[in-house]
Every structure is written in structure tokens, then in C-alpha cells.
Write a protein that holds these residues in place. Structure first.
Motif, PDB file in Angstrom:
ATOM      1  N   ILE A 162       7.560   4.368  15.083  1.00 23.64           N
ATOM      2  CA  ILE A 162       8.825   3.883  15.655  1.00 23.64           C
ATOM      3  C   ILE A 162       8.602   2.599  16.453  1.00 23.64           C
ATOM      4  O   ILE A 162       9.271   1.584  16.231  1.00 23.64           O
ATOM      5  CB  ILE A 162       9.468   4.962  16.549  1.00 23.64           C
ATOM      6  CG1 ILE A 162       9.964   6.138  15.675  1.00 23.64           C
ATOM      7  CG2 ILE A 162      10.636   4.366  17.341  1.00 23.64           C
ATOM      8  CD1 ILE A 162      10.483   7.319  16.475  1.00 23.64           C
ATOM      9  N   TYR A 163       7.638   2.651  17.401  1.00 25.89           N
ATOM     10  CA  TYR A 163       7.451   1.482  18.275  1.00 25.89           C
ATOM     11  C   TYR A 163       6.777   0.321  17.534  1.00 25.89           C
ATOM     12  O   TYR A 163       7.147  -0.842  17.709  1.00 25.89           O
ATOM     13  CB  TYR A 163       6.636   1.883  19.511  1.00 25.89           C
ATOM     14  CG  TYR A 163       7.435   2.715  20.484  1.00 25.89           C
ATOM     15  CD1 TYR A 163       8.348   2.109  21.339  1.00 25.89           C
ATOM     16  CD2 TYR A 163       7.313   4.104  20.531  1.00 25.89           C
ATOM     17  CE1 TYR A 163       9.109   2.867  22.225  1.00 25.89           C
ATOM     18  CE2 TYR A 163       8.071   4.869  21.422  1.00 25.89           C
ATOM     19  CZ  TYR A 163       8.957   4.248  22.271  1.00 25.89           C
ATOM     20  OH  TYR A 163       9.704   4.985  23.139  1.00 25.89           O
ATOM     21  N   GLY A 164       5.782   0.667  16.691  1.00 24.07           N
ATOM     22  CA  GLY A 164       5.131  -0.396  15.913  1.00 24.07           C
ATOM     23  C   GLY A 164       6.098  -1.034  14.931  1.00 24.07           C
ATOM     24  O   GLY A 164       6.158  -2.268  14.794  1.00 24.07           O
ATOM     25  N   GLY A 165       6.874  -0.200  14.252  1.00 29.17           N
ATOM     26  CA  GLY A 165       7.857  -0.712  13.295  1.00 29.17           C
ATOM     27  C   GLY A 165       8.952  -1.504  13.987  1.00 29.17           C
ATOM     28  O   GLY A 165       9.415  -2.528  13.473  1.00 29.17           O
ATOM     29  N   GLY A 166       9.349  -1.038  15.181  1.00 28.45           N
ATOM     30  CA  GLY A 166      10.392  -1.739  15.936  1.00 28.45           C
ATOM     31  C   GLY A 166       9.948  -3.140  16.346  1.00 28.45           C
ATOM     32  O   GLY A 166      10.695  -4.114  16.200  1.00 28.45           O
ATOM     33  N   ILE A 167       8.712  -3.209  16.850  1.00 25.10           N
ATOM     34  CA  ILE A 167       8.184  -4.523  17.261  1.00 25.10           C
ATOM     35  C   ILE A 167       8.074  -5.454  16.058  1.00 25.10           C
ATOM     36  O   ILE A 167       8.433  -6.630  16.118  1.00 25.10           O
ATOM     37  CB  ILE A 167       6.807  -4.352  17.952  1.00 25.10           C
ATOM     38  CG1 ILE A 167       6.982  -3.610  19.286  1.00 25.10           C
ATOM     39  CG2 ILE A 167       6.142  -5.701  18.167  1.00 25.10           C
ATOM     40  CD1 ILE A 167       5.684  -3.225  19.951  1.00 25.10           C
ATOM     41  N   LEU A 168       7.591  -4.917  14.921  1.00 27.86           N
ATOM     42  CA  LEU A 168       7.458  -5.720  13.702  1.00 27.86           C
ATOM     43  C   LEU A 168       8.820  -6.186  13.191  1.00 27.86           C
ATOM     44  O   LEU A 168       8.994  -7.348  12.799  1.00 27.86           O
ATOM     45  CB  LEU A 168       6.741  -4.904  12.626  1.00 27.86           C
ATOM     46  CG  LEU A 168       6.559  -5.596  11.255  1.00 27.86           C
ATOM     47  CD1 LEU A 168       5.704  -6.849  11.420  1.00 27.86           C
ATOM     48  CD2 LEU A 168       5.933  -4.639  10.252  1.00 27.86           C
ATOM     49  N   LEU A 169       9.810  -5.256  13.217  1.00 29.43           N
ATOM     50  CA  LEU A 169      11.146  -5.583  12.730  1.00 29.43           C
ATOM     51  C   LEU A 169      11.761  -6.734  13.529  1.00 29.43           C
ATOM     52  O   LEU A 169      12.279  -7.699  12.955  1.00 29.43           O
ATOM     53  CB  LEU A 169      12.046  -4.349  12.798  1.00 29.43           C
ATOM     54  CG  LEU A 169      13.539  -4.582  12.468  1.00 29.43           C
ATOM     55  CD1 LEU A 169      13.696  -5.051  11.029  1.00 29.43           C
ATOM     56  CD2 LEU A 169      14.341  -3.302  12.725  1.00 29.43           C
ATOM     57  N   PHE A 170      11.702  -6.621  14.852  1.00 29.01           N
ATOM     58  CA  PHE A 170      12.321  -7.658  15.676  1.00 29.01           C
ATOM     59  C   PHE A 170      11.540  -8.968  15.631  1.00 29.01           C
ATOM     60  O   PHE A 170      12.107 -10.041  15.824  1.00 29.01           O
ATOM     61  CB  PHE A 170      12.470  -7.160  17.116  1.00 29.01           C
ATOM     62  CG  PHE A 170      13.650  -6.239  17.298  1.00 29.01           C
ATOM     63  CD1 PHE A 170      14.936  -6.765  17.412  1.00 29.01           C
ATOM     64  CD2 PHE A 170      13.493  -4.859  17.302  1.00 29.01           C
ATOM     65  CE1 PHE A 170      16.028  -5.920  17.562  1.00 29.01           C
ATOM     66  CE2 PHE A 170      14.587  -4.019  17.449  1.00 29.01           C
ATOM     67  CZ  PHE A 170      15.866  -4.543  17.572  1.00 29.01           C
ATOM     68  N   SER A 171      10.243  -8.872  15.343  1.00 30.78           N
ATOM     69  CA  SER A 171       9.464 -10.105  15.169  1.00 30.78           C
ATOM     70  C   SER A 171       9.896 -10.838  13.904  1.00 30.78           C
ATOM     71  O   SER A 171      10.015 -12.068  13.888  1.00 30.78           O
ATOM     72  CB  SER A 171       7.972  -9.779  15.092  1.00 30.78           C
ATOM     73  OG  SER A 171       7.515  -9.239  16.308  1.00 30.78           O
ATOM     74  N   ILE A 172      10.149 -10.052  12.831  1.00 31.53           N
ATOM     75  CA  ILE A 172      10.616 -10.654  11.575  1.00 31.53           C
ATOM     76  C   ILE A 172      12.000 -11.261  11.757  1.00 31.53           C
ATOM     77  O   ILE A 172      12.282 -12.375  11.292  1.00 31.53           O
ATOM     78  CB  ILE A 172      10.623  -9.595  10.450  1.00 31.53           C
ATOM     79  CG1 ILE A 172       9.180  -9.162  10.120  1.00 31.53           C
ATOM     80  CG2 ILE A 172      11.312 -10.153   9.204  1.00 31.53           C
ATOM     81  CD1 ILE A 172       9.101  -8.010   9.149  1.00 31.53           C
ATOM     82  N   LEU A 173      12.897 -10.519  12.453  1.00 29.92           N
ATOM     83  CA  LEU A 173      14.230 -11.043  12.721  1.00 29.92           C
ATOM     84  C   LEU A 173      14.153 -12.341  13.541  1.00 29.92           C
ATOM     85  O   LEU A 173      14.855 -13.323  13.258  1.00 29.92           O
ATOM     86  CB  LEU A 173      15.065 -10.002  13.477  1.00 29.92           C
ATOM     87  CG  LEU A 173      15.534  -8.791  12.667  1.00 29.92           C
ATOM     88  CD1 LEU A 173      16.208  -7.781  13.581  1.00 29.92           C
ATOM     89  CD2 LEU A 173      16.497  -9.225  11.563  1.00 29.92           C
ATOM     90  N   MET A 174      13.271 -12.317  14.537  1.00 27.88           N
ATOM     91  CA  MET A 174      13.113 -13.492  15.393  1.00 27.88           C
ATOM     92  C   MET A 174      12.627 -14.690  14.572  1.00 27.88           C
ATOM     93  O   MET A 174      13.075 -15.820  14.772  1.00 27.88           O
ATOM     94  CB  MET A 174      12.136 -13.181  16.527  1.00 27.88           C
ATOM     95  CG  MET A 174      12.012 -14.280  17.560  1.00 27.88           C
ATOM     96  SD  MET A 174      11.001 -13.765  18.961  1.00 27.88           S
ATOM     97  CE  MET A 174       9.428 -13.500  18.144  1.00 27.88           C
ATOM     98  N   TYR A 175      11.716 -14.438  13.627  1.00 32.19           N
ATOM     99  CA  TYR A 175      11.209 -15.508  12.769  1.00 32.19           C
ATOM    100  C   TYR A 175      12.347 -16.116  11.943  1.00 32.19           C
ATOM    101  O   TYR A 175      12.492 -17.343  11.861  1.00 32.19           O
ATOM    102  CB  TYR A 175      10.123 -14.951  11.842  1.00 32.19           C
ATOM    103  CG  TYR A 175       9.685 -15.936  10.778  1.00 32.19           C
ATOM    104  CD1 TYR A 175       8.699 -16.883  11.050  1.00 32.19           C
ATOM    105  CD2 TYR A 175      10.261 -15.920   9.506  1.00 32.19           C
ATOM    106  CE1 TYR A 175       8.297 -17.795  10.085  1.00 32.19           C
ATOM    107  CE2 TYR A 175       9.870 -16.826   8.533  1.00 32.19           C
ATOM    108  CZ  TYR A 175       8.885 -17.762   8.829  1.00 32.19           C
ATOM    109  OH  TYR A 175       8.499 -18.662   7.862  1.00 32.19           O
ATOM    110  N   GLY A 176      13.165 -15.255  11.342  1.00 32.29           N
ATOM    111  CA  GLY A 176      14.268 -15.737  10.513  1.00 32.29           C
ATOM    112  C   GLY A 176      15.298 -16.512  11.322  1.00 32.29           C
ATOM    113  O   GLY A 176      15.747 -17.595  10.905  1.00 32.29           O
ATOM    114  N   PHE A 177      15.670 -15.959  12.489  1.00 32.83           N
ATOM    115  CA  PHE A 177      16.644 -16.644  13.339  1.00 32.83           C
ATOM    116  C   PHE A 177      16.089 -17.986  13.846  1.00 32.83           C
ATOM    117  O   PHE A 177      16.808 -18.985  13.912  1.00 32.83           O
ATOM    118  CB  PHE A 177      17.019 -15.762  14.531  1.00 32.83           C
ATOM    119  CG  PHE A 177      17.784 -14.522  14.141  1.00 32.83           C
ATOM    120  CD1 PHE A 177      18.701 -14.545  13.097  1.00 32.83           C
ATOM    121  CD2 PHE A 177      17.601 -13.320  14.822  1.00 32.83           C
ATOM    122  CE1 PHE A 177      19.410 -13.401  12.740  1.00 32.83           C
ATOM    123  CE2 PHE A 177      18.298 -12.177  14.473  1.00 32.83           C
ATOM    124  CZ  PHE A 177      19.197 -12.210  13.427  1.00 32.83           C
TER     125      PHE A 177
END
Length: 591
Positions: free
Chosen positions: A58-73
Motif C-alpha cells: 500500500i505505502y510503497g505503491g502509493g509513493i510510486l503512484l504519486f511519483s508517476i503522477l507528479m512526473y506526468g504533471f
């Protein structure tokens, strides 16, 4: 921040682009705020030894997910913001270039080429950085600070947040203190760059003269002095600019000390958890970039502000040549009538350059202008070319004042050849047809033949495809003049003006060119200003200038009969020609 208000016209015109960019920036910062909270929560789970594979996922996936979103934005807002800055640079560059094309002779007498180049390069780049890096750092820094402080207050503790950010106003005070100093330093830096650019341009353009006169060492010394002066000014800029980095570091260090001491006590008192303190440390780390970003912003804005003021100063200048928007659009043609009561150059109001000049050149006639250097011949030609409009009197072509024509309609009717002509770094072919690149090879050759230049071109390595080099460096003085004459003749102008344009050709070639002009221009007006009497002796009327006034006028025979300046000058030149012929004959006999 005044530079942003000065550029508001551009931001409003491209508001959609910037709104999208800033929206993606906002989403980037929101995504960035989530990871520190997740790290803090996971730290508490880790301390409590409650880690499970599900928690890791959950926490590892959450950090990875928001990092990917941040990259795209982040990618989206950067592309939008920098696209806007490129549009600003293009807009200002086009405005500046168009302005240069519209300005009059007086403008270029006051402004050095190096300065104008510096405005079009260094200054525009500094302004462009305001619309890219400036917007980026301003919004990014403010948004990160606001979002981070809010996240620290809600995720950790509002008391720790309040005490932790208390040192930040010190940074605002530092910016306010340094701002006027660095603005003055940046202005001086840009001016120094202009001087250095001008010195470089002059040295490169005059390299032949420098080498011929053996002034290499002196010019290098002068250039070195200019470089040293520029370095000294930029060192001052660096000293002031470098004060901000340590200031930001000091402020952040104070905040970290507050976090360690007061935050540690809150953990000890169990007011906050270790995980919350870790989150606070991570959030505080996010504030490092905004602090340094504000320092860079300070640099970019002040440099951009200084450059924008320099560019606007140039754009604010108005040409003294005002075009009549409702003027005549038909090509100027017909009799040329000149009635100049008085003319003074704008930069010398005490000296009368021309006075009481009244004459008419009928279509198809040739007018000759002679007189000693500075007598007023070239001044009259400048008025005919509308380089100056502020004179008492009028000049008409075909019965219409030349100011009533649109510039395009009037200047298109004139073919002008100066003593020193500018040639472009391209082929002989394209230099001759520069005024009309649609002209065919046959038309170019025909014009070259009239100018007695065709045989010379055939002797070049690539003929008409030969590159003439910068300023026509590969051609002799006479070849440059004849190329310029061909360039004027190819458009078959209604009015052909030769301003001492035959000074570098020999007598035989001069006679050949003048013969071709007389045969080809039976119904067109020709005006020839010259020092050699042979260039004008066949003109329908010859005007002798002295001190800006007409001293003698008439045909060649009439002027000889007056036995004045013209007759004396003709006798001297004839004697010089005879001596040259005798010397040449003697050398041939000795050979």
C-alpha cells in the motif's frame, strides 16, 4: 516583481497556455505533498513493528503512484510554460527587428551596431527567462511553500509548524534589501555586454585596417581592457547575487535547529510521533528548493527587468520619417523637381547643410552633381532618398510631393548606388538580383553587361555562383561598385542615383558604363554625383555645389565658358590624365 506587470500584455494574450501550465503545476505540488505523509505513516508502523506485506504494498505503491503522477504533471506544465516563453521571445524579437527596419538614419547614427545586437540577443534572452524560469520559480516556490506549510500544520503539528517557519521572514527582508542593489548591478552588466559586443563587432569588421596599419597589439590591448571592465562589473553582480544563497542556507539551518530541538521535545512529550517528526523533516526538505528558487527568481527578475527597460527604450524611439498611411501606392515616376529653401542636420542645428537649391530634372534627362568634398551633393541625395524629411521646401516626383507617396511606392522607383556598397555573404547572382530574387539568370547577366561586370564574373572560379564573402571581401573596389550598379539596373528604376559610384573604375570602363546608361535609359531619370568631371560631362545639366548652395549650373560647354570652379577642376583633371597616359606610354616603351 514589476517585470511581471510590464509583461502582463503577453500573459493576457496567451492566458490559456499559462492557465493550463499553472494548473498542471498545482496538480504537481498536490501530488508532491502526499509522499511525505505516507513516509511518516509508514515510519510509525515500522517503529511499532506492525509491518506487513500488505502495508509495504500500500505505502510503497502509493509513493510510486504519486511519483508517476507528479512526473506526468511536471512534464505537462514545463512544456506549456516554456512554450509560452518561446512565444514571448519570438514576439519581442520580431517587434525589435521590425523596429530596426523602420528606423531612420539618425537612429543608426546614435546607436552602435554592437548595442543593437546586444538588445536583440542578450537582452531578449534575459526577458525570455522571466516568462519561463521566472514564472516557474515564482509560482512553484509560492505554491510549494503554501502547500508544505499547510501539510506540516495538518499532518504534524501546528505549533511546530509555526515556530519552524518563523525564520522565513528574514529571507523576505534580505530580498528587499538586495533588490535595488542587484538591479543597478545587472543594468551595468548589460551595458558592459553591449560595449563589449560593439568592440568585438568593430574589430572584426575592421580587421583589414587593423592589420594594414599594424595596430593588432593596440586593438588587443583595447579589447582586453573592455573584457577586464566587463569582468569587474560582473564580479560585482556575482558578489551581490551570491549573498542570497548563504542567506537562504542560514534561514533553513535555523528552521532545522528549531525542528531538532522543539520537535524532539514534542516527541519526548508524546505530543507527536517519530513518524510525524520524519514527515516534518521531509516537508522541511521540500522548502529547501523554494528558498533557493526565490534566490534564483530574484536574479532572473532583476536581470529581466533591466533588459526589458533597455529594449523598451529602443522600441519607444520614433522615426522622423513618417509614412502617409493614405499615401499614393502607384510607383513614383515623372519629372523630379527640387525646391529646398533650407536644411540642417538634426544633430547640427547651427550649420546650414543646404540652402536655396532649386532645380528640375525632366524624365529621361541626366543631372550631374559636382563640387568639393562636403559641398552638399550627398546631402541632396539623402533628401531624395527620404533619409531626412525635416527641411524647408519640397521635392516632387511627377508633380506629387515625395512625402505623399508610401515609402514602398517611392523607394521602389529609385535605384541607388553609393561609393561604398554593402554586399551580402552570398553568390554574385543573388547579390545582383537582391532587390528582386525572381529575376532570371539571363536578366542578371544583362544587368551585369550594362555595368561592365559580366566579363569579370566569367573569370571567377564559379562564375555567377561565386560566393563574394562577407561585405564582398573577395572582390576589388571597382568590382564591388560595378556589382552594385548591376544590382540597381536590374530593377530598371525610374530614377537612378549614382553617388560617386564610378570612383573605383578606370576611365575606359567608366566610359563603357555611361554609354550603356545613356542608351538604355532614354526615358528614365539619372542623377550622377561625382568628383571626376568625366562622369558628368555628358549630362543634360550639371550643378556645381559649394557650401550647400548652387554656385554654377549649365551644360559642360556652358560651364567651361564660365571659367569658374568647374572649368579649373576640369583642366586639372585633364592635365592629370595626360600625365598618366604619358607615364604609361613611357613604361610600355621601357618594357
Amino acid at each position: 516583481m514589476s517585470i511581471f506587470s510590464k509583461l502582463m500584455w503577453f500573459f493576457k494574450a496567451n492566458k490559456r497556455l499559462y492557465i493550463l501550465g499553472l494548473s498542471f503545476l498545482l496538480l504537481t505540488e498536490i501530488s508532491q505533498m502526499v509522499s511525505p505523509a505516507l513516509i511518516g505513516r509508514f515510519t510509525d508502523i515500522l517503529v511499532a513493528r506492525e509491518v506487513t506485506s500488505q502495508n509495504l504494498l500500500i505505502y510503497g505503491g502509493g509513493i510510486l503512484l504519486f511519483s508517476i503522477l507528479m512526473y506526468g504533471f511536471r512534464y505537462a506544465w514545463i512544456t506549456h510554460i516554456f512554450q509560452g516563453s518561446a512565444l514571448l521571445e519570438r514576439t519581442l524579437r520580431q517587434q525589435l527587428f521590425d523596429h530596426y527596419m523602420q528606423m531612420d538614419t539618425t537612429f543608426y547614427q546614435r546607436r552602435r551596431t554592437g548595442d543593437l545586437m546586444a538588445h536583440a540577443t542578450n537582452d531578449l534572452s534575459a526577458i525570455q527567462r522571466v516568462a519561463s524560469g521566472g514564472v516557474l520559480m515564482l509560482v512553484d516556490s509560492i505554491v510549494i511553500i503554501i502547500f508544505t506549510v499547510i501539510s506540516m500544520a495538518f499532518v504534524v503539528d501546528w505549533r511546530l509548524t509555526l515556530i519552524g517557519v518563523l525564520p522565513l521572514p528574514l529571507l523576505a527582508w534580505g530580498v528587499r534589501y538586495l533588490s535595488p542593489k542587484i538591479r543597478r548591478a545587472f543594468t551595468a552588466s548589460q551595458e558592459a555586454f553591449s560595449r563589449l559586443s560593439n568592440k568585438s563587432q568593430e574589430s572584426i569588421a575592421g580587421i583589414k585596417a587593423i592589420k594594414t596599419l599594424g595596430q593588432e597589439q593596440q586593438d588587443v590591448a583595447s579589447f582586453t581592457s573592455e573584457v577586464q571592465n566587463t569582468i569587474a562589473i560582473n564580479k560585482k553582480v556575482a558578489r551581490i547575487d551570491s549573498m542570497f544563497g548563504p542567506m537562504a542556507t542560514l534561514v533553513m539551518t535555523i528552521s532545522y535547529v528549531v525542528m531538532v530541538t522543539y520537535g524532539g521535545s514534542l516527541v519526548t512529550n508524546q505530543t507527536i510521533t517519530i513518524g510525524q517528526l520524519v514527515s516534518f523533516s521531509t516537508y522541511l526538505g521540500l522548502l529547501v528548493w523554494p528558498m533557493f528558487g526565490l534566490g534564483q527568481l530574484f536574479n532572473v527578475l532583476e536581470r529581466g527587468n533591466a533588459s526589458y527597460m533597455r529594449v523598451q527604450e529602443i522600441l519607444a524611439e520614433k522615426s522622423a520619417i513618417i509614412e502617409d498611411e493614405s499615401g499614393r501606392e502607384t510607383l513614383a515616376h515623372g519629372d523630379v523637381t527640387i525646391n529646398i529653401d533650407e536644411f540642417k542636420y538634426p544633430d547640427d542645428e547651427t550649420t546650414t547643410a543646404l540652402s536655396d537649391v532649386h532645380l528640375t530634372v525632366k524624365a529621361g534627362e541626366t543631372l550631374g552633381l559636382v563640387g568639393r568634398v562636403g559641398a552638399g551633393k550627398t546631402t541632396l541625395i539623402k533628401l531624395l532618398l527620404r533619409q531626412f524629411d525635416d527641411y524647408q521646401g519640397n521635392i516632387t516626383v511627377g508633380g506629387f510631393d515625395i512625402k505623399q507617396y508610401k515609402l514602398k511606392a517611392y523607394l521602389k522607383a529609385i535605384g541607388y548606388v553609393a561609393q561604398e556598397n554593402f554586399l551580402f555573404s552570398t553568390t554574385v547572382l543573388d547579390n545582383i538580383r537582391f532587390a528582386d530574387l525572381t529575376k532570371t539568370r539571363e536578366e542578371v547577366e544583362a544587368a551585369a553587361k550594362k555595368a561592365a561586370f559580366h566579363d569579370d564574373v566569367l573569370g571567377f572560379p564559379a562564375g555567377y555562383e561565386t560566393e563574394v564573402g562577407e561585405h564582398g571581401v573577395s572582390l576589388s573596389g571597382g568590382q564591388k561598385q560595378r556589382l552594385a550598379i548591376a544590382r540597381a539596373l536590374i530593377v530598371d528604376p525610374e530614377i537612378l542615383i549614382l553617388d560617386d559610384a564610378l570612383s573605383a573604375v578606370d576611365a575606359r570602363t567608366e566610359k563603357q558604363i555611361l554609354g550603356a546608361l545613356k542608351a538604355e535609359r532614354q526615358d528614365k531619370t539619372t542623377i550622377i554625383a561625382a568628383h571626376r568631371i568625366s562622369s558628368v560631362m555628358n549630362a543634360d545639366e550639371i550643378i556645381v555645389f559649394d557650401d550647400g548652395q548652387i554656385k554654377e549650373r549649365g551644360t559642360h560647354a556652358e560651364l567651361l565658358a564660365l571659367n569658374g570652379w568647374y572649368a579649373h577642376m576640369y583642366a586639372q583633371q585633364q592635365l592629370a590624365t595626360q600625365l598618366d597616359e604619358q607615364l604609361s606610354a613611357k613604361e610600355e616603351n621601357n618594357a
